[in-house]
Structure formats: C-alpha cells, structure tokens
Design a protein around this motif. Structure first.
Motif, PDB file in Angstrom:
ATOM      1  N   GLY A  96      90.364  38.139  18.763  1.00 12.24           N
ATOM      2  CA  GLY A  96      89.284  37.523  19.525  1.00 12.24           C
ATOM      3  C   GLY A  96      87.942  37.771  18.851  1.00 12.24           C
ATOM      4  O   GLY A  96      87.757  37.475  17.682  1.00 12.24           O
ATOM      5  N   ALA A  97      87.009  38.321  19.614  1.00 12.74           N
ATOM      6  CA  ALA A  97      85.675  38.596  19.089  1.00 12.74           C
ATOM      7  C   ALA A  97      85.599  39.938  18.357  1.00 12.74           C
ATOM      8  O   ALA A  97      84.563  40.287  17.808  1.00 12.74           O
ATOM      9  N   VAL A  98      86.662  40.691  18.359  1.00 14.29           N
ATOM     10  CA  VAL A  98      86.689  42.010  17.710  1.00 14.29           C
ATOM     11  C   VAL A  98      86.972  41.817  16.222  1.00 14.29           C
ATOM     12  O   VAL A  98      87.955  41.186  15.842  1.00 14.29           O
ATOM     13  N   ASN A  99      86.089  42.366  15.385  1.00 19.78           N
ATOM     14  CA  ASN A  99      86.273  42.241  13.941  1.00 19.78           C
ATOM     15  C   ASN A  99      86.577  43.611  13.303  1.00 19.78           C
ATOM     16  O   ASN A  99      86.621  44.636  13.992  1.00 19.78           O
ATOM     17  N   VAL A 100      86.781  43.612  12.009  1.00 18.59           N
ATOM     18  CA  VAL A 100      87.144  44.839  11.281  1.00 18.59           C
ATOM     19  C   VAL A 100      86.042  45.891  11.410  1.00 18.59           C
ATOM     20  O   VAL A 100      86.330  47.081  11.570  1.00 18.59           O
ATOM     21  N   ALA A 101      84.778  45.457  11.358  1.00 10.72           N
ATOM     22  CA  ALA A 101      83.663  46.407  11.469  1.00 10.72           C
ATOM     23  C   ALA A 101      83.689  47.126  12.818  1.00 10.72           C
ATOM     24  O   ALA A 101      83.443  48.344  12.885  1.00 10.72           O
ATOM     25  N   MET A 102      83.983  46.417  13.880  1.00  9.38           N
ATOM     26  CA  MET A 102      84.032  47.041  15.205  1.00  9.38           C
ATOM     27  C   MET A 102      85.191  48.037  15.299  1.00  9.38           C
ATOM     28  O   MET A 102      85.031  49.126  15.857  1.00  9.38           O
ATOM     29  N   VAL A 103      86.330  47.659  14.763  1.00  6.30           N
ATOM     30  CA  VAL A 103      87.477  48.565  14.779  1.00  6.30           C
ATOM     31  C   VAL A 103      87.170  49.824  13.969  1.00  6.30           C
ATOM     32  O   VAL A 103      87.454  50.942  14.404  1.00  6.30           O
ATOM     33  N   ALA A 104      86.579  49.640  12.780  1.00  6.52           N
ATOM     34  CA  ALA A 104      86.232  50.800  11.947  1.00  6.52           C
ATOM     35  C   ALA A 104      85.164  51.654  12.624  1.00  6.52           C
ATOM     36  O   ALA A 104      85.211  52.890  12.556  1.00  6.52           O
ATOM     37  N   GLY A 105      84.182  51.032  13.276  1.00  8.83           N
ATOM     38  CA  GLY A 105      83.141  51.784  13.995  1.00  8.83           C
ATOM     39  C   GLY A 105      83.725  52.595  15.134  1.00  8.83           C
ATOM     40  O   GLY A 105      83.376  53.764  15.331  1.00  8.83           O
ATOM     41  N   LEU A 106      84.626  51.985  15.907  1.00 13.74           N
ATOM     42  CA  LEU A 106      85.301  52.727  16.976  1.00 13.74           C
ATOM     43  C   LEU A 106      86.191  53.827  16.388  1.00 13.74           C
ATOM     44  O   LEU A 106      86.346  54.897  16.984  1.00 13.74           O
ATOM     45  N   GLY A 107      86.752  53.557  15.203  1.00 12.94           N
ATOM     46  CA  GLY A 107      87.529  54.589  14.517  1.00 12.94           C
ATOM     47  C   GLY A 107      86.682  55.797  14.145  1.00 12.94           C
ATOM     48  O   GLY A 107      87.174  56.924  14.140  1.00 12.94           O
ATOM     49  N   GLN A 108      85.396  55.559  13.845  1.00 11.18           N
ATOM     50  CA  GLN A 108      84.488  56.675  13.567  1.00 11.18           C
ATOM     51  C   GLN A 108      84.358  57.575  14.807  1.00 11.18           C
ATOM     52  O   GLN A 108      84.420  58.806  14.704  1.00 11.18           O
ATOM     53  N   PHE A 109      84.171  56.962  15.968  1.00  7.41           N
ATOM     54  CA  PHE A 109      84.073  57.741  17.201  1.00  7.41           C
ATOM     55  C   PHE A 109      85.376  58.489  17.484  1.00  7.41           C
ATOM     56  O   PHE A 109      85.360  59.676  17.835  1.00  7.41           O
TER      57      PHE A 109
END
Length: 147
Positions: A96-109
C-alpha cells in the motif's frame, strides 16, 4: 538481598550519629583517621579497580557494548546512506502506502528496543551480581576508614 547492606544500615559520617553522651559526633576530617590506618578511600578504590574481579566486569561490559554499538551504528549509517544515495529504492512500495524507507525507519526503532532489552538481559545475567559483590566488598573495606 542482604539485610545488612552497608548502603542502608549506617548513616553517613557526621549525619546524626550520637557519641554515647547524647551529643552528636562532630564531623571531622577523615584524612587523619585514614592516614593512621594506612589506607585511604582512594587507595581502596584504586585497589578494587586494579583487581581481577573488577577487570572481568569491565571486560564483560566491553564485550557486549562495543560490538552492539558498532552494529547499531553500521545499521543506522546504512539507512542514512541508502536514503541519500538510492532514493528510488527507499521509495519502492512494500504494501500500500508503506515503502522501504518506512519499514527501515520502523526497523531502527525496533532495533533500539531490542538492543535495550538485550543490554538489560546481558547486564542482569553476566555483570550485575559481580558488580554488586564488588560494591559490597568496597563498602566493607571503606567502612572502617571514617570511624
């Protein structure tokens, strides 16, 4: 837990102790008492710092913290460098609207929370008991200096 822990059962020197006659003990210089006994608190702390038990606690600490810090920094820098050098990859949609950058950013948290939990577990299982024993021994050694 020890009930006779020196951190809790004795007042600090000069803080309300009675001298036996009903008066308060004057807070005098501790250097003269320590010099009569031959060991000051500084000598005791240096002795503990040079001890094998203290060095082992420090080694255990460094064996966890240095690799964990390096791994997290590499992971963080990889995220930043990838975001700068490959914006097309980071903008690629995952769901959907979730991209690789968002997944990687959440992975940082997520990595931060996991690393915090791993550090707390490592400290509890490998260092806390030894550090508590060192603190106990140090307090026992310094207990007689101020009296």
């Amino acid at each position: 837990m020890r009930l006779d822990d020196p951190w809790y059962d004795a007042l600090a020197s000069g803080w309300g102790e009675l001298d036996g006659t009903g008066g308060f003990v004057p807070a005098g210089p501790h250097g003269s008492v320590a010099s009569q006994r031959g060991h000051s608190a500084a000598d005791i702390y240096l002795e503990v710092q040079r001890s094998e038990a203290f060095q082992e606690v420090r080694r255990r600490y460094r064996r966890f913290v240095v690799p964990a810090t390096l791994a997290f920094l590499v992971w963080y820098l990889a995220y930043v460098v990838t975001a700068i050098t490959a914006p097309g990859l980071m903008a690629r949609p995952v769901a959907g609207a979730v991209n690789v950058a968002m997944v990687a950013g959440l992975g940082q948290f997520l990595t931060t929370f996991l690393l915090t939990g791993a550090y707390a577990r490592h400290a509890r299982l490998r260092r806390d008991r030894a550090a508590l024993d060192l603190r106990w021994d140090t307090q026992e050694m310094t207990r007689g200096i101020g009296r």
